[in-house]
Write an enzyme that holds these catalytic residues in place. Structure first.
Site, PDB file in Angstrom:
ATOM      1  N   SER A  97       0.817  -1.220   0.000  1.00 40.72           N
ATOM      2  CA  SER A  97       0.000   0.000   0.000  1.00 40.72           C
ATOM      3  C   SER A  97       0.846   1.264   0.000  1.00 40.72           C
ATOM      4  CB  SER A  97      -0.916  -0.001   1.231  1.00 40.72           C
ATOM      5  OG  SER A  97      -0.144  -0.116   2.405  1.00 40.72           O
ATOM      6  N   GLY A 142      -1.882  -3.982   1.184  1.00 38.89           N
ATOM      7  CA  GLY A 142      -2.082  -5.207   1.955  1.00 38.89           C
ATOM      8  C   GLY A 142      -1.245  -6.381   1.496  1.00 38.89           C
ATOM      9  N   ASN A 200       3.592  -5.941   5.787  1.00 38.24           N
ATOM     10  CA  ASN A 200       2.349  -6.680   6.068  1.00 38.24           C
ATOM     11  C   ASN A 200       2.607  -8.122   6.498  1.00 38.24           C
ATOM     12  OD1 ASN A 200       0.533  -4.557   5.322  1.00 38.24           O
ATOM     13  ND2 ASN A 200       1.141  -4.942   3.209  1.00 38.24           N
ATOM     14  N   ASP A 252      -1.255   7.777   9.815  1.00 33.52           N
ATOM     15  CA  ASP A 252      -1.690   6.603  10.593  1.00 33.52           C
ATOM     16  C   ASP A 252      -0.499   5.827  11.139  1.00 33.52           C
ATOM     17  OD1 ASP A 252      -0.653   5.553   8.300  1.00 33.52           O
ATOM     18  OD2 ASP A 252      -2.385   4.286   7.813  1.00 33.52           O
ATOM     19  N   HIS A 258       1.363   4.765   6.780  1.00 33.95           N
ATOM     20  CA  HIS A 258       1.353   5.253   5.393  1.00 33.95           C
ATOM     21  C   HIS A 258       1.832   6.701   5.328  1.00 33.95           C
ATOM     22  CE1 HIS A 258      -1.524   1.868   5.408  1.00 33.95           C
ATOM     23  NE2 HIS A 258      -0.938   1.618   4.253  1.00 33.95           N
TER      24      HIS A 258
END
Ligand code: CA
Length: 734
Positions: free
Chosen positions: A559, A588, A618, A709, A712
């Protein structure tokens, strides 16, 4: 009588071992025995009378069991056609032999037992279903069906690559051709292994004309779980597309002509292709047998006499009778081969094995087909007769698996079993009348990889001991645990039952231990996220962009890379807008998904000067992969790029930091991965760049202005990435 071994060893080691065997035992056992391996496709043990079938009689298969041994805990490693065959040939689990799912191509250059049998002096032959896409290797003689092959008037691929059409019924033709090789074509001075591999009873269960009317007017008993509601187990069971209720085709499966008259209950669109292949005479016989039954059913439907369950029951009878008729021909064929062994005097020197690539659902859980780790398809029949070694009537509960076949054959031949084979020779156990030694396995490992393909069965794996079965579904992170003694139908998972807490922990330990033992690393096993439509769409759109070629710079990742199209868009346009750049990021994704994409079209026709790779956050974020395993996934990605884009320079980024502070567990994981992957740089083709400090405050925290967040990047974050990367891109010629 003392027989010298009929062996022409290719290596001294093999020769010495065989001679030793000869002197030690000094009887007819010392002669390398022949092996007749009869192997069918989708033959469930519950339709063999020796296994206690309630629905049919298989006198010839039973004969093998009566005169030899029956193994009741015989399992496949991956319950589907091609993968099971690959496991048998290599003695390895799917992730090691590379044939994970139907549609893969078997790498015939790898070590297989037939090649080693040849070295040990055996003649090797395979006749019938092969289904591994590449041509057979390691066989002195082969004649195989193309792909799934046909039931009527089948073509068989010859060793010169040409196809030969035979008129008649496939099972009989395979039996006859195998017998012809035995009688006329082999060298009688050498031991042989003959693999006689039937298409039957695979879907669409087309019977031989002589058995069209078998079971006519008979109600075959239904399984108790025909109307299973899938409660009490993984929610993914509900999503299956292999039910009698909803997924039988009107033509292909249920053998009606024309368009589906009841599309709600009988899927339209796939005609019975086998009928089309029949001769005029065969068609007439077919119609004489099927038309009256079909007509009677349609009349009752029109009269409104049948409710939903009645229709399912009718489907079950149609399905299971056709299936059993196919098996009848397999049993006939086995009888013919056993008779020939008797007539020719070969019986005493020939091991006979009957097996099938996996089991099958005969209406259990409301299903047809296989794939799930439930008993009906996890089981494989394994019947073996070995005159002079196995006494008549041996009944074994030892846990055996298809990866054991190759090592067993090699051991029979007196050849060494290569260390890389993961299965074990059953020979000592066979000599001990089916009793496993103390060191024999107490659990088997199973894995299914064909995500969201035909029948929509999820990727899952698990372990089974004599009493318990543990299954894991990665997509939903669900465990299912079954006590097979108390719940042999597997109707209720007891993973959350406090009475089984200790059993669950023990089974989870076995699961982890076996995965480690067999070197199962999910981070390197190519995987799709095909159950997510948006992922499929994006994967497809990347591939179609990549097909256009004309790319100098490629970004590969998850991502954070995909985000170049979101928050990073303006920065991308400023830096890369005029530089023929492509974005291969999907949110993801883990290493295994990138591995799948790079080997399934995402590289299209691109030949970039530079590929920027950043992947792995991930792997530990959503799934418990060890940093060492994730690093192996990154290494595999670099290998793929090296193989497919040998001119491309790689910028390998250390995984960016994440989380609030320097002790964040996921950040520490990324650091541990980075420690491993930095060593992949070679200063020439692969350039390692760890730029995490660009996103950190002096105290090790991450500001939300850079990562809103804490994972990202913001537009400002992308600006820092581009700025830091730029000198390296220039250095590499961009
Ligand atoms: Ca199969």
């Amino acid at each position: 009588m003392f027989h010298c071994p009929l062996v022409r060893p290719a290596t001294l080691v093999v020769g010495v071992k065989v001679l030793l065997l000869c002197f030690v035992s000094g009887n007819s056992e010392a002669k390398q025995p022949n092996i007749l391996f009869v192997f069918s496709d989708d033959h469930a043990p519950q339709s063999i009378s020796a296994y206690g079938s309630r629905i049919n009689e298989t006198p010839n298969l039973d004969r093998i069991a009566k005169e030899g041994a029956i193994f009741r805990n015989s399992f496949c490693a991956n319950s589907i056609c091609g993968p099971s065959r690959a496991c048998i040939l290599t003695g390895k689990h799917s992730h090691k032999n590379g044939f994970l799912r139907n549609g893969n191509r078997f790498d015939g250059t790898q070590t297989t037992f037939p090649k080693l049998m040849q070295d040990a002096g055996y003649q090797t032959a395979v006749i019938g279903k092969w289904h591994l896409s590449s041509d057979p290797t390691g066989f002195d003689h082969w004649e195989v069906l193309p792909g799934q092959g046909s039931y009527y008037n089948p073509d068989l691929i010859q060793m010169d690559g040409k196809r030969k059409r035979y008129e008649g019924y496939c099972t009989d033709i395979i039996t006859n051709n195998a017998l012809r090789w035995l009688k006329e074509e082999r060298d009688p001075d050498k031991p042989f292994i003959l693999m006689c591999q039937h298409k039957a009873p695979h879907r669409n269960w087309s019977p031989p004309p002589r058995h069209f009317s078998l079971y006519k007017g008979v109600d075959v008993p239904e399984p108790e779980t025909l109307f299973d509601d899938y409660a009490g187990r993984s929610k993914l069971l509900q999503e299956n597309e292999m039910s009698l209720k909803d997924h039988f085709f009107w033509g292909h499966d249920m053998k009606f002509h024309g368009e589906s008259q009841y599309p709600e209950q009988f899927r339209p669109g796939l005609a019975n292709g086998e009928y089309r292949r029949m001769t005029v005479v065969q068609k007439a016989e077919w119609d004489a047998a099927y038309a009256p039954e079909n007509e009677a059913f349609l009349q009752r439907m029109k009269a409104g006499e049948l409710n939903e369950k009645d229709v399912i029951r009718w489907k079950y009878q149609r399905y299971v009778k056709d299936y059993l008729r196919c098996i009848q021909a397999v049993d006939d064929g086995v009888g013919a081969m056993l008779d020939y062994l008797d007539e020719s005097g070969l019986t005493k020197d020939t091991i006979v094995i009957y097996s099938s690539d996996q089991g099958f659902y005969l209406g259990e859980h409301g299903w047809y087909d296989k794939r799930w780790m439930f008993e009906e398809s996890l089981l494989m029949p394994f019947l073996i007769r070995w005159p002079g070694v196995i006494q008549a009537g041996v009944d074994s509960k030892a846990l055996i698996q298809n990866i054991d076949y190759g090592p067993t054959f090699l051991d029979v031949a007196g050849a060494d079993v290569p260390h890389e084979m993961q299965g074990r020779s059953m020979v000592p156990m066979l000599r001990d009348q089916g009793k496993p030694s103390a060191s024999w396995r107490d659990a088997i490992y199973y894995a299914y990889y064909e995500n969201a393909a035909v029948h929509n069965v999820p990727v899952h794996d698990g372990v089974r001991t004599e009493r318990y079965k543990l299954m894991f579904f990665p997509r939903t992170r669900e465990w299912n645990l079954f006590d097979l003694e108390k719940d042999p139908q597997e109707l209720t998972s007891i993973h959350d039952d406090p009475n089984y807490a200790a059993i669950l922990v023990g089974m989870q330990k076995r699961y982890r231990d076996l995965r480690q033992f067999y070197e199962v690393n999910s981070a390197v096993i190519p995987a799709t996220r095909g159950d997510e439509q948006w992922w499929r769409d994006r994967d497809k759109s990347i591939t179609s962009n990549a097909r256009k070629g004309n790319v100098d710079l490629a970004f590969i990742g998850d991502s954070i890379t995909q985000g170049w199209e979101g928050r990073g868009k303006d920065v991308w346009n400023a830096y890369y807008g005029n530089r023929k750049a492509i974005n291969l990021g999907i949110g993801g994704d883990r290493t295994e998904h990138v591995i799948w994409r790079l080997t399934h079209g995402n590289l299209g026709k691109i030949r970039p000067k530079v590929a920027v790779v950043m992947i792995g956050t991930n792997n530990t974020g959503h799934f418990d992969q060890d940093p060492v395993e994730v690093a192996a996934g990154v290494e595999r990605i670099l290998q793929i790029l090296n193989e497919r884009l040998p001119e491309t320079k790689i910028v390998l980024h250390g995984i960016f930091p994440r989380g609030p502070g320097s002790l964040d567990a996921k950040r520490l994981n990324n650091i541990a991965i980075n420690q491993q992957i930095r060593r992949l740089a070679d200063g020439d083709r692969v350039h390692y760049m760890e730029i995490g400090d660009q996103f950190l405050e002096p105290d090790g925290t991450i500001s939300r202005e850079i990562m809103p967040d804490l994972l990202h990047l913001s537009p400002q974050g992308y600006e820092r990435w581009a700025q830091t990367l730029e000198p390296k891109l220039k250095e590499l010629g961009l």
